[in-house]
Each structure stands twice: as structure tokens, then as C-alpha cells.
Design an enzyme around this catalytic site. Structure first.
Site, PDB file in Angstrom:
ATOM      1  N   ASN A 160      45.277 -49.232   3.271  1.00  0.00           N
ATOM      2  CA  ASN A 160      46.195 -48.073   3.017  1.00  0.00           C
ATOM      3  C   ASN A 160      47.577 -48.637   2.937  1.00  0.00           C
ATOM      4  OD1 ASN A 160      45.313 -45.425   2.110  1.00  0.00           O
ATOM      5  ND2 ASN A 160      44.084 -45.577   4.158  1.00  0.00           N
ATOM      6  N   LEU A 171      47.596 -40.719  19.698  1.00  0.00           N
ATOM      7  CA  LEU A 171      49.154 -40.745  20.271  1.00  0.00           C
ATOM      8  C   LEU A 171      49.440 -39.822  21.411  1.00  0.00           C
ATOM      9  CD1 LEU A 171      50.752 -40.971  16.712  1.00  0.00           C
ATOM     10  CD2 LEU A 171      50.287 -42.795  18.341  1.00  0.00           C
ATOM     11  N   ASN A 197      49.507 -38.555   8.716  1.00  0.00           N
ATOM     12  CA  ASN A 197      48.233 -39.244   9.090  1.00  0.00           C
ATOM     13  C   ASN A 197      46.953 -39.193   8.050  1.00  0.00           C
ATOM     14  OD1 ASN A 197      46.069 -41.084  10.407  1.00  0.00           O
ATOM     15  ND2 ASN A 197      45.032 -39.149  11.016  1.00  0.00           N
ATOM     16  N   HIS A 252      43.038 -38.884   6.914  1.00  0.00           N
ATOM     17  CA  HIS A 252      41.898 -38.675   7.766  1.00  0.00           C
ATOM     18  C   HIS A 252      40.575 -38.756   6.574  1.00  0.00           C
ATOM     19  CE1 HIS A 252      39.210 -37.883  11.082  1.00  0.00           C
ATOM     20  NE2 HIS A 252      38.760 -36.823  10.181  1.00  0.00           N
ATOM     21  N   ASP A 288      43.590 -34.716  15.183  1.00  0.00           N
ATOM     22  CA  ASP A 288      43.299 -34.283  13.980  1.00  0.00           C
ATOM     23  C   ASP A 288      43.677 -32.879  13.559  1.00  0.00           C
ATOM     24  OD1 ASP A 288      43.155 -36.999  13.029  1.00  0.00           O
ATOM     25  OD2 ASP A 288      41.050 -36.980  13.470  1.00  0.00           O
TER      26      ASP A 288
END
Length: 227
Positions: free
Chosen positions: A39, A119, A133, A135, A171
Site C-alpha cells: 500500500n 495504537l 487506516n 482495513h 477498527d
């Protein structure tokens, strides 16, 4: 793709932290990884010849693993790299040191790209509202690791790639963008991953581009208001 501005409105966060507007310059990205960095390479390419060209620049690629292949790939592309070994370190202590190191690069956005750590507040708070982020699942259905394995083992006909803001949960941050991955006929885990990564590489760059453009638009709108 979801409306990014709506997600920020619902979260109560601003697209860029107060006092750190872009002013028309490229957004400064700090990309964090723990592995090969596919990525990261896709985002780096997008800043050079893709949707992020003129919108963003990668100011550092950071890893908690000094031997991560992604660091080597980033350095070969001319990117500044940095690392701190996390093994054996207390989470809060390591995260505070990592945040302090990254602050030296003055990033506008911290972009997680296969960063395999949860984190702590010690990292999140200095960059609150600016950590993004990606996912490989719908975060309402599956959180944490092994999302492609989850989709494959459950023989799902499709899954979703999710770009979201990072908060202090696993998440659980507001969703910024999603895209469906067709898994019909994907009879191996490797094929599931191949299809998913192809979507990841495109969606992440697109979502970041829209995010930065929204931030610039918000700045211009604010600047035009009577003082």
C-alpha cells in the site's frame, strides 16, 4: 465511496487539525508499515503520477521493524525512512517515542499501511483526527487481524475494503470510504488477497485525495467568511 465530509461531521473532527491548514501546499504524509509495504508503494506512486500528484507528498516512511522490506523499497524510491524497534517494549513508552519521532517530520496525516500494532493513546492523542487506516473488511463485521482469512473461511461472496479514521478502539473509527470486493470464484486465500489488495491500492489513494481536497475546500470557505 462514502462522503468523507459527512464522516468528519459525524465524528466531530476537522479534516486537518486547527492551525495546520495546507494553504495550497501538498499534504505531508507519514506512512507507517510493518511489512512489505504494498500500500505504501501504491500511495507513493499516486503522489508521483496518480490521483495524489500535487495533493500530497510522502515525508517519511516509518516502521516498528527496522528490517521491514517496505523500508528498503521506500528508500529505493528516494523516500526518507525511519524506524524504532518495538519488540520487547512497553506499548505506551514505544508509542510516545514513535509519536515524538514522527512529529519531527511535521505530518499533516499519519497513514497506516500494514502497520501491525494497536495504537495506544500515547500515539493517537498527538495526531488526533489525522490518523487514517485501511482495513480489508467491513469494520462493522470484522475487526483486527486476518480479515482476508475470515472472508475466505466463511466463503463470503464479497467483502469490503474500509478506509477509516483511527480512534482509541480497534477498527472502530468513523468510516471514510468503502469499496466492495467480488470474491465469487476465488477458491484460494491467495486469490482473495490478490483481489482485495487490488482494491486497497486504488481506494486508499482515492480516499486520501478526496480527504485532502475537502480540507482545502474547507480552508477556502473559512477564509472567505467575513472576519
Amino acid at each position: 465511496m462514502t462522503k468523507l465530509l459527512d464522516a468528519f461531521a459525524q465524528s466531530g473532527l476537522a479534516p486537518l487539525s486547527p492551525g495546520e491548514g495546507l494553504g495550497g501546499r501538498p499534504a505531508r504524509l507519514a506512512i507507517l508499515l510493518s511489512g512489505r509495504g504494498s500500500n505504501m508503494l501504491a500511495l507513493l506512486g499516486a503522489t508521483k503520477t496518480g490521483v495524489l500528484q500535487g495533493l500530497a507528498e510522502v515525508v517519511v516512511v516509518f516502521s516498528n521493524k527496522p528490517d521491514a522490506p517496505g523500508l528498503t523499497f521506500a528508500a529505493e524510491q528516494g523516500c526518507p525512512v525511519a524506524s524504532l524497534p518495538s519488540q520487547g517494549r512497553k506499548r505506551e513508552t514505544f508509542d510516545a517515542e514513535a509519536a515524538a519521532l514522527l512529529q519531527q517530520y511535521q505530518p499533516d496525516l499519519v497513514v497506516l499501511a500494514g502497520y501491525m500494532r494497536i495504537l495506544s493513546p500515547a500515539f493517537i492523542q498527538p495526531f488526533a483526527g489525522r490518523i487514517i487506516n485501511i482495513h480489508p473488511a467491513d469494520t462493522h463485521q470484522h475487526q483486527g487481524l486476518h480479515a482476508y482469512e475470515w472472508a475466505f473461511n466463511n466463503q463470503l461472496p464479497e467483502t469490503k475494503i474500509t478506509v477509516h479514521l483511527v480512534d482509541e478502539g480497534l477498527d472502530t473509527g468513523p468510516i471514510l470510504a468503502q469499496q466492495t470486493v467480488d470474491l465469487r470464484g476465488a477458491d484460494t486465500l491467495a486469490e482473495v488477497e490478490r483481489r482485495g489488495l487490488a482494491v486497497e491500492h486504488d481506494l486508499y489513494a482515492q480516499a486520501l485525495a478526496e480527504l485532502i481536497q475537502k480540507g482545502r475546500h474547507a480552508e477556502r470557505s473559512e477564509a472567505s467568511l467575513p472576519q
